[in-house]
Design a protein around this motif. Sequence first.
Motif, PDB file in Angstrom:
ATOM      1  N   UNK A 242       0.845  -1.182   0.000  1.00 25.64           N
ATOM      2  CA  UNK A 242       0.000   0.000   0.000  1.00 25.64           C
ATOM      3  C   UNK A 242       0.889   1.244   0.000  1.00 25.64           C
ATOM      4  N   UNK A 243       0.261   2.389  -0.232  1.00 26.20           N
ATOM      5  CA  UNK A 243       1.038   3.620  -0.334  1.00 26.20           C
ATOM      6  C   UNK A 243       1.833   3.915   0.936  1.00 26.20           C
ATOM      7  N   UNK A 244       1.294   3.540   2.104  1.00 23.72           N
ATOM      8  CA  UNK A 244       2.013   3.824   3.342  1.00 23.72           C
ATOM      9  C   UNK A 244       3.156   2.836   3.593  1.00 23.72           C
ATOM     10  N   UNK A 245       3.363   1.889   2.674  1.00 23.96           N
ATOM     11  CA  UNK A 245       4.437   0.907   2.815  1.00 23.96           C
ATOM     12  C   UNK A 245       5.559   1.121   1.800  1.00 23.96           C
ATOM     13  N   UNK A 254      16.638  -1.529  -1.523  1.00 19.68           N
ATOM     14  CA  UNK A 254      17.887  -0.788  -1.687  1.00 19.68           C
ATOM     15  C   UNK A 254      19.065  -1.464  -0.990  1.00 19.68           C
ATOM     16  N   UNK A 255      18.780  -2.098   0.152  1.00 16.75           N
ATOM     17  CA  UNK A 255      19.817  -2.825   0.901  1.00 16.75           C
ATOM     18  C   UNK A 255      21.032  -1.928   1.197  1.00 16.75           C
ATOM     19  N   UNK A 256      20.734  -0.666   1.600  1.00 12.10           N
ATOM     20  CA  UNK A 256      21.752   0.292   2.053  1.00 12.10           C
ATOM     21  C   UNK A 256      22.741   0.722   0.963  1.00 12.10           C
ATOM     22  N   UNK A 257      22.375   0.559  -0.312  1.00 14.97           N
ATOM     23  CA  UNK A 257      23.305   0.968  -1.379  1.00 14.97           C
ATOM     24  C   UNK A 257      23.178   2.462  -1.695  1.00 14.97           C
ATOM     25  N   UNK A 258      21.965   2.993  -1.694  1.00 21.22           N
ATOM     26  CA  UNK A 258      21.760   4.436  -1.888  1.00 21.22           C
ATOM     27  C   UNK A 258      21.530   5.077  -0.525  1.00 21.22           C
ATOM     28  N   UNK A 259      21.914   6.352  -0.354  1.00 24.18           N
ATOM     29  CA  UNK A 259      21.674   7.021   0.927  1.00 24.18           C
ATOM     30  C   UNK A 259      20.186   7.139   1.236  1.00 24.18           C
ATOM     31  N   UNK A 260      19.857   7.183   2.519  1.00 25.34           N
ATOM     32  CA  UNK A 260      18.459   7.239   2.948  1.00 25.34           C
ATOM     33  C   UNK A 260      17.752   8.470   2.393  1.00 25.34           C
ATOM     34  N   UNK A 261      18.468   9.581   2.275  1.00 26.30           N
ATOM     35  CA  UNK A 261      17.856  10.805   1.739  1.00 26.30           C
ATOM     36  C   UNK A 261      17.341  10.573   0.315  1.00 26.30           C
ATOM     37  N   UNK A 262      18.103   9.798  -0.471  1.00 26.96           N
ATOM     38  CA  UNK A 262      17.695   9.505  -1.851  1.00 26.96           C
ATOM     39  C   UNK A 262      16.453   8.620  -1.863  1.00 26.96           C
ATOM     40  N   UNK A 263      16.402   7.656  -0.933  1.00 27.27           N
ATOM     41  CA  UNK A 263      15.245   6.768  -0.833  1.00 27.27           C
ATOM     42  C   UNK A 263      13.990   7.554  -0.486  1.00 27.27           C
ATOM     43  N   UNK A 264      14.125   8.520   0.421  1.00 28.85           N
ATOM     44  CA  UNK A 264      12.978   9.337   0.807  1.00 28.85           C
ATOM     45  C   UNK A 264      12.463  10.169  -0.371  1.00 28.85           C
ATOM     46  N   UNK A 265      13.380  10.638  -1.231  1.00 24.29           N
ATOM     47  CA  UNK A 265      12.970  11.390  -2.420  1.00 24.29           C
ATOM     48  C   UNK A 265      12.174  10.497  -3.371  1.00 24.29           C
ATOM     49  N   UNK A 266      12.663   9.271  -3.581  1.00 21.31           N
ATOM     50  CA  UNK A 266      11.963   8.334  -4.464  1.00 21.31           C
ATOM     51  C   UNK A 266      10.589   8.012  -3.890  1.00 21.31           C
ATOM     52  N   UNK A 267      10.542   7.782  -2.583  1.00 23.92           N
ATOM     53  CA  UNK A 267       9.279   7.463  -1.919  1.00 23.92           C
ATOM     54  C   UNK A 267       8.271   8.590  -2.091  1.00 23.92           C
ATOM     55  N   UNK A 269       8.226  10.841  -4.423  1.00 27.74           N
ATOM     56  CA  UNK A 269       7.852  10.927  -5.837  1.00 27.74           C
ATOM     57  C   UNK A 269       6.780   9.900  -6.186  1.00 27.74           C
ATOM     58  N   UNK A 270       6.898   8.687  -5.631  1.00 29.09           N
ATOM     59  CA  UNK A 270       5.926   7.623  -5.922  1.00 29.09           C
ATOM     60  C   UNK A 270       4.586   7.918  -5.249  1.00 29.09           C
ATOM     61  N   UNK A 271       4.628   8.310  -3.992  1.00 34.43           N
ATOM     62  CA  UNK A 271       3.398   8.456  -3.222  1.00 34.43           C
ATOM     63  C   UNK A 271       2.529   9.619  -3.679  1.00 34.43           C
TER      64      UNK A 271
END
Length: 438
Positions: A242-245, A254-267, A269-271
Motif C-alpha cells: 500500500x502507499x504507506x508501505x 535498496x539494501x543500504x546501497x543508496x543514501x536514505x535521503x535519496x530513498x525518501x525522495x523516491x518514496x 515521488x511515488x506516493x
Amino acid sequence: MLDLLNKPQTLNLENHNNNLINLHKLLHKKLFLENIQSCQTKEQLEFYVKPKDKNEALHDNFIRYGTKHATSFLIIDIDNIHTPINQYKQEVQSKLGLTPNWITRTSKGYHIGFILEDTVYLSDTIDQEKLVITKKTITNILNGDIAGSHRLIGYWRNPLTHTSIINTDKLYTIDELYKVIYNKQLNTAAISNKQTSDIKTTKNQIGKINLEKINKDGFIQGNRNNYLYITTIGMLYNGKIENNQVEDTLINLNNKELPLEEIKKISKSIQKYNIKENTTKNEPYIKGEYYQDLWDNKIHNYKTKDIIEFSRQKIGQKISTAKILEKTIGKLIEGYKVTYRNNELFTNKNIIKNSEVSRSTIKRYRNVKKIEQEIKIIAFNQYMKELVKKKGVKADEPPIRELLNLALSELSFEYEKTGKVFAFMFNENDRLIFYEVP
C-alpha cells in the motif's frame, strides 16, 4: 562487381539524406514558434537560453521542444546503454511494438523521439494525462532516466546534428501511442507481479522480502533510482503493498546501497501519484460521442489563472440538457395525442395524466417556451396517422425535428477562450449536433 557492392551503400546514404530533409521539415513545422530556444553545449543549459530564429536553431545541438502551453513531441532519455545504435533500434521496436521517429546517440545512451501528428495542448486535461501516462510507461519499459523522460517540455538533443536513425514514414496521434503503450503497461505490470509474488504484506507493516527471488538485473550503478522506482510502482499496481508501505519497501530493496535521503525522495515521488491497486477499471480511455466534434471545433479544457475551466464538461451539460428536452417533448407529444384520442380538454391536469410529465414542466413548455401549438400539431398528425392506418391508408411519419430545433434555439454555449458561440440542432439524421453561430 564494385558497383554492385557500392550500390546498397549509395542507396542507404540517399535514404538517410532524404530522412534528414523530411525530419528537418517536420521539426520546422512542429516547433511552431518562429523563435525557439536552442544552444550548442550542455553547459549552456545552466544559464538562460535566448530564443533565436528557428532556421538557425535547427543547426544547434540542443533544442527546447514544446512550450508551456503545448507540445508535438514525446521524447525519452535513456542512460547507461552502450549497445550499437542499429541493434538498439531493434530492441526498442521489439519492446514498444512501435518505430520511433528518431533514435539519437548521446554521451551516455540514447534519446528516443516520437513526433505527434496533432499538437497536444497541455490545458486539455484528457490528452495531457494520456501523454503523461504514455511517457512514464515508455520510460518504464525502456528503463529510461526518470528526470530526463517524465517532463513533457524541455531540452533534448537535436537528431539532425547527432548520430541518429531517422524514420519519418509514420507520425503518431496521442491516442495511438496511448493504446499501444497501455497494453505494454499491463504486460509490464504482469511481469512485475511475477517478480514480486513472494512479498507478504500486512495492514501496517512490510513482511520479509526475499531479495534473492526478485530480479535485480536492473539494479546497477546509474539505474538504481530508476529500478527502485519502477519495481515499487509495480508492487503498488499489483496490490502487493500500500502507499504507506512504499518507503519501507524501498529501504528493503535498496539494501543500504543508496543514501536514505535519496530513498525518501523516491518514496515521495511515488506516493504523490497515489497509485491504486490494478482493477478491471484500469482500461484505456474511450472517446465520447462528441469527442471528434469538440476536436474539430478546437474546444479543449484550459486554465485561467491556474483554475481549470472545464469547457468540455460545460458543453456536455448542454448536450445532456438537449437530450432531456428531446425526451420531454416526446412525452408531451404522446400526452397530447392521448388527449386527442380521449376527446379531452387540454388542461394541465389531463396533460399530466396522459404524459406523466410534471405540472411545472408542462407550464414551462406552455407558458415560457410557448411551443404548445407546435406540439399540438405534431400530436394531432400522429393521432390522425393512427386513424388512417386502421383504415388501411398509408400515412407519412410527421416530422418533429423542426419542433426540437425550435425548442433548442434558446440553448447555446460560449467558448470563453475564443469568444465563439455554439448552438445546437438535430441534423437530417436526427443526431444532436452543435455548430458555430456566425
